[in-house]
Every structure is written in structure tokens, then in C-alpha cells.
Design a protein around this motif. Sequence first.
Motif, PDB file in Angstrom:
ATOM      1  N   LEU A 182      -2.037  -3.680 -14.260  1.00  0.00           N
ATOM      2  CA  LEU A 182      -1.487  -2.675 -13.352  1.00  0.00           C
ATOM      3  C   LEU A 182      -2.583  -1.961 -12.574  1.00  0.00           C
ATOM      4  N   THR A 183      -3.708  -1.715 -13.226  1.00  0.00           N
ATOM      5  CA  THR A 183      -4.845  -1.100 -12.525  1.00  0.00           C
ATOM      6  C   THR A 183      -5.349  -2.035 -11.435  1.00  0.00           C
ATOM      7  N   ALA A 184      -5.443  -3.316 -11.759  1.00  0.00           N
ATOM      8  CA  ALA A 184      -5.873  -4.305 -10.762  1.00  0.00           C
ATOM      9  C   ALA A 184      -4.909  -4.332  -9.583  1.00  0.00           C
ATOM     10  N   ALA A 185      -3.611  -4.251  -9.868  1.00  0.00           N
ATOM     11  CA  ALA A 185      -2.607  -4.244  -8.807  1.00  0.00           C
ATOM     12  C   ALA A 185      -2.755  -3.019  -7.910  1.00  0.00           C
ATOM     13  N   ARG A 186      -3.028  -1.886  -8.517  1.00  0.00           N
ATOM     14  CA  ARG A 186      -3.195  -0.661  -7.735  1.00  0.00           C
ATOM     15  C   ARG A 186      -4.411  -0.752  -6.819  1.00  0.00           C
ATOM     16  N   VAL A 187      -5.523  -1.213  -7.367  1.00  0.00           N
ATOM     17  CA  VAL A 187      -6.755  -1.346  -6.582  1.00  0.00           C
ATOM     18  C   VAL A 187      -6.521  -2.289  -5.402  1.00  0.00           C
ATOM     19  N   GLN A 188      -5.853  -3.404  -5.669  1.00  0.00           N
ATOM     20  CA  GLN A 188      -5.607  -4.390  -4.617  1.00  0.00           C
ATOM     21  C   GLN A 188      -4.650  -3.840  -3.559  1.00  0.00           C
ATOM     22  N   ALA A 189      -3.577  -3.205  -3.991  1.00  0.00           N
ATOM     23  CA  ALA A 189      -2.591  -2.660  -3.051  1.00  0.00           C
ATOM     24  C   ALA A 189      -3.232  -1.609  -2.144  1.00  0.00           C
ATOM     25  N   GLU A 190      -4.005  -0.704  -2.732  1.00  0.00           N
ATOM     26  CA  GLU A 190      -4.643   0.351  -1.946  1.00  0.00           C
ATOM     27  C   GLU A 190      -5.647  -0.235  -0.948  1.00  0.00           C
ATOM     28  N   ARG A 191      -6.347  -1.268  -1.373  1.00  0.00           N
ATOM     29  CA  ARG A 191      -7.329  -1.910  -0.491  1.00  0.00           C
ATOM     30  C   ARG A 191      -6.629  -2.612   0.678  1.00  0.00           C
ATOM     31  N   VAL A 192      -5.524  -3.272   0.387  1.00  0.00           N
ATOM     32  CA  VAL A 192      -4.756  -3.939   1.446  1.00  0.00           C
ATOM     33  C   VAL A 192      -4.262  -2.920   2.475  1.00  0.00           C
ATOM     34  N   VAL A 193      -3.706  -1.819   2.003  1.00  0.00           N
ATOM     35  CA  VAL A 193      -3.210  -0.792   2.927  1.00  0.00           C
ATOM     36  C   VAL A 193      -4.358  -0.209   3.754  1.00  0.00           C
ATOM     37  N   LYS A 194      -5.472   0.070   3.102  1.00  0.00           N
ATOM     38  CA  LYS A 194      -6.633   0.648   3.790  1.00  0.00           C
ATOM     39  C   LYS A 194      -7.104  -0.242   4.941  1.00  0.00           C
ATOM     40  N   PHE A 195      -7.255  -1.529   4.668  1.00  0.00           N
ATOM     41  CA  PHE A 195      -7.794  -2.409   5.699  1.00  0.00           C
ATOM     42  C   PHE A 195      -6.743  -2.816   6.723  1.00  0.00           C
ATOM     43  N   THR A 196      -5.496  -2.862   6.322  1.00  0.00           N
ATOM     44  CA  THR A 196      -4.438  -3.122   7.295  1.00  0.00           C
ATOM     45  C   THR A 196      -4.372  -1.991   8.310  1.00  0.00           C
ATOM     46  N   ARG A 197      -4.482  -0.786   7.817  1.00  0.00           N
ATOM     47  CA  ARG A 197      -4.480   0.382   8.699  1.00  0.00           C
ATOM     48  C   ARG A 197      -5.655   0.305   9.678  1.00  0.00           C
ATOM     49  N   ALA A 198      -6.814  -0.069   9.183  1.00  0.00           N
ATOM     50  CA  ALA A 198      -8.006  -0.151  10.036  1.00  0.00           C
ATOM     51  C   ALA A 198      -7.875  -1.266  11.065  1.00  0.00           C
ATOM     52  N   VAL A 199      -7.365  -2.414  10.628  1.00  0.00           N
ATOM     53  CA  VAL A 199      -7.202  -3.553  11.546  1.00  0.00           C
ATOM     54  C   VAL A 199      -6.181  -3.221  12.629  1.00  0.00           C
ATOM     55  N   LYS A 200      -5.049  -2.647  12.218  1.00  0.00           N
ATOM     56  CA  LYS A 200      -3.998  -2.331  13.192  1.00  0.00           C
ATOM     57  C   LYS A 200      -4.475  -1.290  14.199  1.00  0.00           C
ATOM     58  N   ALA A 201      -5.180  -0.267  13.712  1.00  0.00           N
ATOM     59  CA  ALA A 201      -5.696   0.764  14.614  1.00  0.00           C
ATOM     60  C   ALA A 201      -6.734   0.178  15.568  1.00  0.00           C
ATOM     61  N   GLY A 202      -7.555  -0.716  15.043  1.00  0.00           N
ATOM     62  CA  GLY A 202      -8.579  -1.336  15.888  1.00  0.00           C
ATOM     63  C   GLY A 202      -7.984  -2.212  16.976  1.00  0.00           C
ATOM     64  N   LEU A 203      -6.970  -2.997  16.604  1.00  0.00           N
ATOM     65  CA  LEU A 203      -6.310  -3.869  17.588  1.00  0.00           C
ATOM     66  C   LEU A 203      -5.597  -3.035  18.645  1.00  0.00           C
ATOM     67  N   ALA A 204      -4.981  -1.922  18.213  1.00  0.00           N
ATOM     68  CA  ALA A 204      -4.280  -1.055  19.159  1.00  0.00           C
ATOM     69  C   ALA A 204      -5.278  -0.424  20.143  1.00  0.00           C
ATOM     70  N   ALA A 205      -6.470  -0.067  19.646  1.00  0.00           N
ATOM     71  CA  ALA A 205      -7.478   0.557  20.502  1.00  0.00           C
ATOM     72  C   ALA A 205      -7.967  -0.406  21.571  1.00  0.00           C
ATOM     73  N   GLU A 206      -7.970  -1.706  21.257  1.00  0.00           N
ATOM     74  CA  GLU A 206      -8.409  -2.705  22.235  1.00  0.00           C
ATOM     75  C   GLU A 206      -7.460  -2.785  23.432  1.00  0.00           C
ATOM     76  N   HIS A 207      -6.214  -2.427  23.176  1.00  0.00           N
ATOM     77  CA  HIS A 207      -5.214  -2.514  24.239  1.00  0.00           C
ATOM     78  C   HIS A 207      -4.963  -1.146  24.865  1.00  0.00           C
TER      79      HIS A 207
END
Length: 207
Positions: A182-207
Amino acid sequence: MPTSVNVAVIYYSSTGTISTIAKAMAGYVESAGAHVRLRKAAELAPQAAIDSNPAWAEHARATADIPEVSPDDMVWADAVIFGTPTRYGNVTAQLKQFLDTLGGLWQAGQLADKVYSGFTASSTAHGGQESTLLALYNTMYHFGGILVPPGYTDPSKFVDGNPYGTSHVSGQGDIPVGEQTLTAARVQAERVVKFTRAVKAGLAAEH
């Protein structure tokens, strides 16, 4: 205001181990501030095979209310976390069947530039966990996806030891999902959300 992100947790589970991790992963994704869809892959096994295993039959009944995944869930998602038990070191036929239906979306470029990650379970410690996740990730390369594995980015990862994704040793189904998984799942989930947010914001800034 943080960038809004959609995360789909898509899995196949026969007797419940992966289902347990998937539900936990979805909860952690939501706690990290993302919108989440929990979806299961359609069952391909005949009813007779399911009924021959009490744990399988019970799990099928217990998860009857979880929607089956559709290609629309892939379009909706900014990130997808896939879960599958090992099948001889590979992805289950049920999840692979869903992936094989995505050719139209792939050709239209609708699977590219999303974040992808994965989790798995096996009967034994060397039952194909790493090769299953690597096989899954091979598909994501074809999508043009952005892989976000957990790596060794948190002290807990030096305990569970799998940088490819959350994994659990289930024995013959008699080893329940515990705190380490469960700890591994939490670490992975939080990391996915963190980088998805960064990628989406970055792609939006390009446009």
C-alpha cells in the motif's frame, strides 16, 4: 490553482489481489487532488473456469459494480495506471485484449503525450513481476506515452525494492495486500499525479 488532471486506473484481476491494489491506487490518486476513474478489463474466461475456483467466482461477484473499461476512458485520461497479475512473465490476456482494441485511437494520436505507469502481482518473489511490467511498458512506447515509474525516489522503495512499479507477492492468494504494498501504491500514485500535472501544464503553456 493546481492544474486539473484525470487519471484512469485500469486493471484486470481474477481473485482480487490486483483489484485491492487498484482500489487503493485510485484512492491515493484522488487524495493527491486528481479526478479518477477505476475501470476493470472485461473477463474473457468461460464461466465454467471462473466457477471452478471459489475465490475467482467470489471476486467476480464482489466487483460486479465496477464498470468495464472502454476506449473513452483512455481519451478522458491524462494519465493511465495499468494493473495486471503476471501470466508467465507477461500481461494477462484480458488486459491485452483491451489494449489491442486501441488501434484507432493510436492512429489518431490520441494515446500520445499521456503519462503511463503500472503495477502487478505474482505468486512468488521471482514470478515475473519485472518482465510483466516491462512487457506492459513496451506498449506505452508505441503509444508515444511518458513513462512514470516509481524508481527509487522514496525511502520506502528501498524496502519493497521494485523500481518498475508497485508489486505484490500473493502466494496462492493467501498473502493479503499489506502496508508495504500500500505504501508503494501511494508513492506511485502521488508521483503519477505530480508529473501528469507538470506535463499537462507544460503542454498547455506551449499553446
